[in-house]
Scaffold this motif. Structure first.
Motif, PDB file in Angstrom:
ATOM      1  N   GLU A  73      46.575  32.860  42.627  1.00 10.16           N
ATOM      2  CA  GLU A  73      47.988  32.172  42.558  1.00 10.16           C
ATOM      3  C   GLU A  73      48.076  32.545  41.588  1.00 10.16           C
ATOM      4  O   GLU A  73      49.930  32.260  41.081  1.00 10.16           O
ATOM      5  CB  GLU A  73      47.170  30.647  43.693  1.00 10.16           C
ATOM      6  CG  GLU A  73      48.388  29.538  44.277  1.00 10.16           C
ATOM      7  CD  GLU A  73      47.856  28.461  44.203  1.00 10.16           C
ATOM      8  OE1 GLU A  73      48.271  27.704  44.078  1.00 10.16           O
ATOM      9  OE2 GLU A  73      47.288  28.723  46.191  1.00 10.16           O
ATOM     10  N   LYS A  74      47.568  31.792  40.988  1.00 12.24           N
ATOM     11  CA  LYS A  74      47.926  32.471  39.186  1.00 12.24           C
ATOM     12  C   LYS A  74      48.049  33.427  39.046  1.00 12.24           C
ATOM     13  O   LYS A  74      48.888  34.261  38.260  1.00 12.24           O
ATOM     14  CB  LYS A  74      46.702  32.063  37.887  1.00 12.24           C
ATOM     15  CG  LYS A  74      46.120  31.041  38.206  1.00 12.24           C
ATOM     16  CD  LYS A  74      44.835  30.320  36.395  1.00 12.24           C
ATOM     17  CE  LYS A  74      43.536  28.972  36.517  1.00 12.24           C
ATOM     18  NZ  LYS A  74      43.094  29.838  36.506  1.00 12.24           N
ATOM     19  N   LEU A  75      48.027  34.784  39.012  1.00  8.35           N
ATOM     20  CA  LEU A  75      48.087  36.109  39.309  1.00  8.35           C
ATOM     21  C   LEU A  75      49.570  36.180  40.195  1.00  8.35           C
ATOM     22  O   LEU A  75      50.592  36.923  39.334  1.00  8.35           O
ATOM     23  CB  LEU A  75      46.814  37.019  40.315  1.00  8.35           C
ATOM     24  CG  LEU A  75      46.276  37.464  39.431  1.00  8.35           C
ATOM     25  CD1 LEU A  75      45.000  38.673  40.603  1.00  8.35           C
ATOM     26  CD2 LEU A  75      46.299  38.634  38.193  1.00  8.35           C
ATOM     27  N   SER A  76      50.323  35.412  40.462  1.00  4.22           N
ATOM     28  CA  SER A  76      51.123  35.491  41.402  1.00  4.22           C
ATOM     29  C   SER A  76      52.442  34.903  40.121  1.00  4.22           C
ATOM     30  O   SER A  76      53.318  35.641  40.306  1.00  4.22           O
ATOM     31  CB  SER A  76      50.981  35.067  42.940  1.00  4.22           C
ATOM     32  OG  SER A  76      50.366  35.359  43.798  1.00  4.22           O
ATOM     33  N   THR A  77      51.785  34.639  40.377  1.00  2.00           N
ATOM     34  CA  THR A  77      52.752  33.387  38.934  1.00  2.00           C
ATOM     35  C   THR A  77      52.428  34.180  38.156  1.00  2.00           C
ATOM     36  O   THR A  77      54.326  34.779  37.908  1.00  2.00           O
ATOM     37  CB  THR A  77      52.069  32.290  38.430  1.00  2.00           C
ATOM     38  OG1 THR A  77      51.832  30.905  39.431  1.00  2.00           O
ATOM     39  CG2 THR A  77      53.234  31.557  38.038  1.00  2.00           C
ATOM     40  N   MET A  78      51.858  35.439  37.463  1.00  2.00           N
ATOM     41  CA  MET A  78      52.146  36.303  36.023  1.00  2.00           C
ATOM     42  C   MET A  78      52.597  37.237  36.898  1.00  2.00           C
ATOM     43  O   MET A  78      53.418  37.478  35.679  1.00  2.00           O
ATOM     44  CB  MET A  78      51.015  36.016  35.413  1.00  2.00           C
ATOM     45  CG  MET A  78      50.529  35.039  34.706  1.00  2.00           C
ATOM     46  SD  MET A  78      48.719  36.018  33.978  1.00  2.00           S
ATOM     47  CE  MET A  78      47.244  35.881  34.613  1.00  2.00           C
ATOM     48  N   LEU A  79      52.626  37.737  38.266  1.00  2.00           N
ATOM     49  CA  LEU A  79      53.330  38.771  38.477  1.00  2.00           C
ATOM     50  C   LEU A  79      55.221  38.724  38.877  1.00  2.00           C
ATOM     51  O   LEU A  79      55.481  39.387  39.411  1.00  2.00           O
ATOM     52  CB  LEU A  79      52.671  39.511  39.185  1.00  2.00           C
ATOM     53  CG  LEU A  79      50.695  39.869  38.240  1.00  2.00           C
ATOM     54  CD1 LEU A  79      50.105  40.514  39.636  1.00  2.00           C
ATOM     55  CD2 LEU A  79      51.147  41.061  36.962  1.00  2.00           C
ATOM     56  N   GLY A  80      55.210  37.166  39.117  1.00  2.00           N
ATOM     57  CA  GLY A  80      56.535  37.051  39.659  1.00  2.00           C
ATOM     58  C   GLY A  80      56.249  38.003  41.174  1.00  2.00           C
ATOM     59  O   GLY A  80      57.720  37.933  41.531  1.00  2.00           O
TER      60      GLY A  80
END
Ligand SMILES: Nc1ncnc2c1ncn2[C@@H]1O[C@H](COP(=O)(O)OP(=O)(O)O)[C@@H](O)[C@H]1O
Ligand SMILES: [Mg+2]
Length: 377
Positions: free
Chosen positions: A321-328
């Motif tokens: 989830e964090k990755l998704s946020t960071m990567l947009g």
């Protein structure tokens, strides 16, 4: 190589004769003919090997050969054979060159210049079409004639793990195995992952060749030695406590500590706090880090960002989830897996255990720790 460099005495070198003796003693006992040691970059492996172990081995009656494969990544084969060639007397080296069909005139001319034979050996070996495995056998045959024991030090040995060097690595292993009594090998490396893979995979030429162990790190005694030496020259003394604190804050990295000492020495009136702040700023925020950072793919940066902040479970759904946020954009397990594969291949990250990763270069890790979250691109 570069014998001048290793023979120049360095007053700041903290000698480790006991450790050198221990390695040589283990070889004397014939328990194993090879050892593998690993530690992060900048921790003192090369300095120990060149300034402590190799001189001790010479005193012990060994011939010595050293090669740093990281400096010779494009042709580790050439570097290795040339290093072995340097252990030969000029006569043996000349004989070897002539076997490689180098015109005798050239050999004679280069033999007159000190270091000339070695230099031309490397140059000849580097030529296209030279059979480096044949050259390896030839140089070992010449070394057999000397009847002396030899210590071969292969620094940053993980370079040989690459698939394109597999044939040579097999030949090397076979040739050294039959000479176990006389030729002892030290493998050193900064990438524990690759070293482990090299020695642990049954399909690899290095399988079970050498026991792998962590290189004993420099600690309090090194700090005490350095502080004492500094104080013999400095007007404003540095206390041992101040030295220890700096060493700790620089993540117990000898190279960074030496930079701190240098800064302190040159700017004594500013004191230790200022010297430490300066050193931290310079080592943990290099231009270099920024360049390296910009070369990475966004997913790789995001992974490093999490690793630097101690994120342990990279595959958990919370992390995704964090990755998704960071990567947009949505990240999947594949995103993580591919990023890790790239980071491992480039030695940016090391796998300590199943699912447990670490950023190899502490300076880079610290630099990332100080950064804002990476923006999606
Ligand atoms: N025994 C030592 N005494 C003094 N300084 C050392 C010692 N070992 C390492 N250093 C310092 O740390 C730096 C990095 O050491 P190096 O041997 O190149 O590390 P590695 O091979 O592990 O990357 C050296 O250039 C030197 O400044
Ligand atoms: Mg090194």
């Amino acid at each position: 190589m570069r014998t001048d460099e290793k023979s120049l005495p360095d007053p700041w070198h903290f000698g480790r004769p006991e450790l050198a003796k221990a390695y040589l003693h283990a070889f004397d006992l014939k328990l194993s003919a090879a050892r593998g040691l690993f530690a992060r970059r900048r921790m003192g492996k090369t300095e120990f090997l060149r300034r402590d172990l190799m001189p001790a081995a010479v005193e012990h009656g060994y011939l010595t050969a050293y090669t740093n494969l990281w400096d010779n990544r494009t042709s580790p084969e050439t570097a290795l054979v040339a290093a072995l060639g340097e252990a030969l007397e000029p006569k043996g080296a000349a004989a070897m060159l002539s076997k490689l069909r180098v015109p005798v005139k050239k050999v004679k001319a280069s033999a007159k210049i000190p270091g000339g034979v070695e230099g031309s050996l490397e140059a000849e070996l580097g030529k296209v079409g030279v059979d480096r495995t044949a050259a390896l056998h030839e140089v070992l045959k010449q070394l057999d004639r000397t009847k002396k024991p030899l210590l071969l030090v292969i620094d940053e040995a993980q370079v040989l793990a690459g698939a394109d060097h597999s044939d040579f690595a097999h030949a090397l292993r076979a040739a050294l195995d039959i000479r176990k009594d006389r030729i002892k090998v030290i493998f050193a490396g900064s990438s524990e992952t690759t070293l482990r893979a090299m020695f642990a995979r049954a399909s690899e030429p290095f399988f079970n060749w050498a026991p792998l162990e962590p290189f004993p790190l420099l600690g309090d005694e090194f700090v005490a030695f350095t502080v004492k030496l500094l104080n013999s020259m400095a007007r404003q003394k540095l206390t041992l406590e101040q030295g220890m604190r700096a060493f700790d804050e620089l993540h117990r990295t000898p190279e960074f500590f030496k930079r701190f000492i240098e800064r302190y020495m040159l700017y004594q009136p500013q004191g230790d706090v200022a010297a430490l702040a300066y050193t931290k700023a310079s080592v943990f925020s290099d231009e270099h880090s920024l360049t390296q950072w910009h070369k990475l793919k966004p997913a790789d940066r995001a992974i490093l960002y999490l690793l630097a902040r101690g994120e342990s479970d990279l595959h958990s759904s919370a992390t995704l989830e964090k990755l998704s946020t960071m990567l947009g954009k949505p990240a999947t397990r594949n995103t993580t897996a591919h990023a890790l594969r790239r980071l491992l291949a480039d030695n940016v990250v090391t796998r300590l255990a199943m699912g447990d990763y670490r950023i190899e270069d502490e300076a880079f890790a610290e630099w990332i720790r100080k950064r804002q979250e990476p923006a999606p691109e």
